[in-house]
Motif scaffolding. Structure first.
Motif, PDB file in Angstrom:
ATOM      1  N   UNK A 131      14.756   4.352 -14.695  1.00 56.15           N
ATOM      2  CA  UNK A 131      14.346   2.962 -14.480  1.00 56.15           C
ATOM      3  C   UNK A 131      14.681   2.485 -13.065  1.00 56.15           C
ATOM      4  N   UNK A 132      15.801   2.956 -12.532  1.00 52.20           N
ATOM      5  CA  UNK A 132      16.167   2.581 -11.163  1.00 52.20           C
ATOM      6  C   UNK A 132      15.108   3.078 -10.181  1.00 52.20           C
ATOM      7  N   UNK A 133      14.621   4.293 -10.386  1.00 51.88           N
ATOM      8  CA  UNK A 133      13.547   4.818  -9.531  1.00 51.88           C
ATOM      9  C   UNK A 133      12.276   3.975  -9.677  1.00 51.88           C
ATOM     10  N   UNK A 134      11.966   3.611 -10.941  1.00 49.11           N
ATOM     11  CA  UNK A 134      10.759   2.803 -11.192  1.00 49.11           C
ATOM     12  C   UNK A 134      10.905   1.423 -10.561  1.00 49.11           C
ATOM     13  N   UNK A 135      12.097   0.800 -10.735  1.00 51.67           N
ATOM     14  CA  UNK A 135      12.318  -0.537 -10.172  1.00 51.67           C
ATOM     15  C   UNK A 135      12.297  -0.524  -8.637  1.00 51.67           C
ATOM     16  N   UNK A 136      12.816   0.553  -8.039  1.00 52.60           N
ATOM     17  CA  UNK A 136      12.760   0.678  -6.579  1.00 52.60           C
ATOM     18  C   UNK A 136      11.300   0.751  -6.128  1.00 52.60           C
ATOM     19  N   UNK A 137      10.503   1.514  -6.849  1.00 56.00           N
ATOM     20  CA  UNK A 137       9.067   1.629  -6.524  1.00 56.00           C
ATOM     21  C   UNK A 137       8.358   0.285  -6.725  1.00 56.00           C
ATOM     22  N   UNK A 138       8.706  -0.411  -7.813  1.00 57.48           N
ATOM     23  CA  UNK A 138       8.116  -1.733  -8.070  1.00 57.48           C
ATOM     24  C   UNK A 138       8.465  -2.686  -6.931  1.00 57.48           C
ATOM     25  N   UNK A 139       9.730  -2.714  -6.545  1.00 52.24           N
ATOM     26  CA  UNK A 139      10.184  -3.607  -5.477  1.00 52.24           C
ATOM     27  C   UNK A 139       9.469  -3.308  -4.165  1.00 52.24           C
ATOM     28  N   UNK A 140       9.358  -2.018  -3.849  1.00 53.35           N
ATOM     29  CA  UNK A 140       8.673  -1.623  -2.611  1.00 53.35           C
ATOM     30  C   UNK A 140       7.202  -2.047  -2.648  1.00 53.35           C
ATOM     31  N   UNK A 141       6.527  -1.728  -3.752  1.00 48.31           N
ATOM     32  CA  UNK A 141       5.094  -2.057  -3.860  1.00 48.31           C
ATOM     33  C   UNK A 141       4.858  -3.570  -3.846  1.00 48.31           C
ATOM     34  N   UNK A 142       5.726  -4.317  -4.542  1.00 49.38           N
ATOM     35  CA  UNK A 142       5.566  -5.774  -4.587  1.00 49.38           C
ATOM     36  C   UNK A 142       5.792  -6.387  -3.201  1.00 49.38           C
ATOM     37  N   UNK A 143       6.823  -5.922  -2.482  1.00 52.30           N
ATOM     38  CA  UNK A 143       7.093  -6.440  -1.134  1.00 52.30           C
ATOM     39  C   UNK A 143       5.947  -6.134  -0.186  1.00 52.30           C
ATOM     40  N   UNK A 144       5.451  -4.895  -0.283  1.00 59.09           N
ATOM     41  CA  UNK A 144       4.344  -4.481   0.582  1.00 59.09           C
ATOM     42  C   UNK A 144       3.083  -5.316   0.278  1.00 59.09           C
ATOM     43  N   UNK A 145       2.778  -5.473  -1.003  1.00 61.43           N
ATOM     44  CA  UNK A 145       1.591  -6.232  -1.410  1.00 61.43           C
ATOM     45  C   UNK A 145       1.721  -7.698  -1.019  1.00 61.43           C
ATOM     46  N   UNK A 146       2.919  -8.256  -1.220  1.00 59.64           N
ATOM     47  CA  UNK A 146       3.144  -9.661  -0.858  1.00 59.64           C
ATOM     48  C   UNK A 146       2.936  -9.871   0.640  1.00 59.64           C
ATOM     49  N   UNK A 147       3.527  -8.999   1.439  1.00 58.51           N
ATOM     50  CA  UNK A 147       3.419  -9.140   2.901  1.00 58.51           C
ATOM     51  C   UNK A 147       1.967  -9.029   3.349  1.00 58.51           C
ATOM     52  N   UNK A 148       1.278  -8.012   2.830  1.00 60.89           N
ATOM     53  CA  UNK A 148      -0.115  -7.813   3.233  1.00 60.89           C
ATOM     54  C   UNK A 148      -0.985  -8.981   2.769  1.00 60.89           C
ATOM     55  N   UNK A 149      -0.799  -9.393   1.523  1.00 58.68           N
ATOM     56  CA  UNK A 149      -1.606 -10.492   0.977  1.00 58.68           C
ATOM     57  C   UNK A 149      -1.324 -11.795   1.719  1.00 58.68           C
ATOM     58  N   UNK A 150      -0.058 -12.020   2.042  1.00 59.33           N
ATOM     59  CA  UNK A 150       0.316 -13.221   2.799  1.00 59.33           C
ATOM     60  C   UNK A 150      -0.384 -13.225   4.161  1.00 59.33           C
ATOM     61  N   UNK A 151      -0.380 -12.082   4.839  1.00 63.58           N
ATOM     62  CA  UNK A 151      -1.071 -11.964   6.135  1.00 63.58           C
ATOM     63  C   UNK A 151      -2.574 -12.161   5.973  1.00 63.58           C
ATOM     64  N   UNK A 152      -3.124 -11.605   4.887  1.00 63.34           N
ATOM     65  CA  UNK A 152      -4.562 -11.757   4.637  1.00 63.34           C
ATOM     66  C   UNK A 152      -4.926 -13.223   4.383  1.00 63.34           C
ATOM     67  N   UNK A 153      -4.103 -13.924   3.588  1.00 61.74           N
ATOM     68  CA  UNK A 153      -4.344 -15.347   3.348  1.00 61.74           C
ATOM     69  C   UNK A 153      -4.239 -16.147   4.645  1.00 61.74           C
ATOM     70  N   UNK A 154      -3.248 -15.820   5.463  1.00 65.93           N
ATOM     71  CA  UNK A 154      -3.116 -16.495   6.760  1.00 65.93           C
ATOM     72  C   UNK A 154      -4.345 -16.249   7.631  1.00 65.93           C
ATOM     73  N   UNK A 155      -4.858 -15.005   7.605  1.00 68.94           N
ATOM     74  CA  UNK A 155      -6.048 -14.671   8.392  1.00 68.94           C
ATOM     75  C   UNK A 155      -7.257 -15.459   7.882  1.00 68.94           C
TER      76      UNK A 155
END
Length: 194
Positions: A131-155
């Motif tokens: 679960x720790x491996x899964x949660x680390x992957x979830x955290x990474x993917x969520x942070x990456x998606x949030x950052x990209x989506x935030x930049x896309x919305x700003x654009x």
């Protein structure tokens, strides 16, 4: 002879008075075309001309407003469509995160069914590491998606603002041109009426 001259002068002055009377009467009544001695008098119609100037100005302003409204609507439509595409793109990422978080909860529930304490802790230990491996992957993917989506919305927001500013600039230029044409039209009417 002298009497002939008096008669000639009297006839000339009578004719001159008659012509002057006709001239004054035609000016007074404001005939659009008076004919005196073969001369056509032009009649300026400043009120009608000024009305036409203002009619054209009103039409130009209405056209400018319609163009602005259509341009602004197009900016908004493009922004909304872009946001819809962004949301469709992140649906898969969101689904992956939801499945992973469901797997974490499922892994923990599997351990809850074990009665033996030793087996329970062993299950929690093994599944906790997984679960720790899964949660680390979830955290990474969520942070990456949030950052990209935030930049896309700003654009999208920047593009919308620039588009709407261009529409406003064009609108103001159209209004300024309509006003310039109105001023020119009125000046031409004033020159004709002088």
């Amino acid at each position: 002879m002298e009497s002939l001259r008096k008669v000639a002068r009297t006839e000339t002055s009578s004719r001159l008075r008659w012509v002057l009377n006709i001239f004054v009467i035609s000016l007074y009544w404001g005939y659009s075309e008076g004919f005196i001695g073969g001369f056509d008098w032009p009649t300026p119609e400043p009120d009608l001309g000024i009305d036409e100037c203002h009619d054209e100005f009103t039409i130009a302003c209405a056209n400018a407003s319609m163009v602005y409204s259509d341009s602004y609507d197009l900016c908004e439509l493009n922004a909304n469509e872009t946001i819809i595409h962004l949301e469709v793109d992140v649906e898969l990422e969101r689904l992956q995160i939801e499945l992973a978080s469901g797997a974490v909860c499922g892994n923990m529930r599997i351990c809850d069914t074990l009665v033996d304490d030793l087996e329970y802790f062993k299950c929690i230990n093994e599944n906790g590491t997984r679960n720790l491996d899964i949660l680390t992957e979830i955290s990474y993917n969520a942070s990456r998606s949030y950052t990209r989506l935030h930049e896309d919305y700003d654009a999208v927001q920047r593009t919308f603002l620039l588009c709407s500013l261009d529409a406003q600039k064009n609108y103001m230029e159209d209004l300024r041109e309509a006003h310039r044409e109105l001023t020119q039209c009125r000046s031409e009417i004033d020159e004709l009426s002088e």
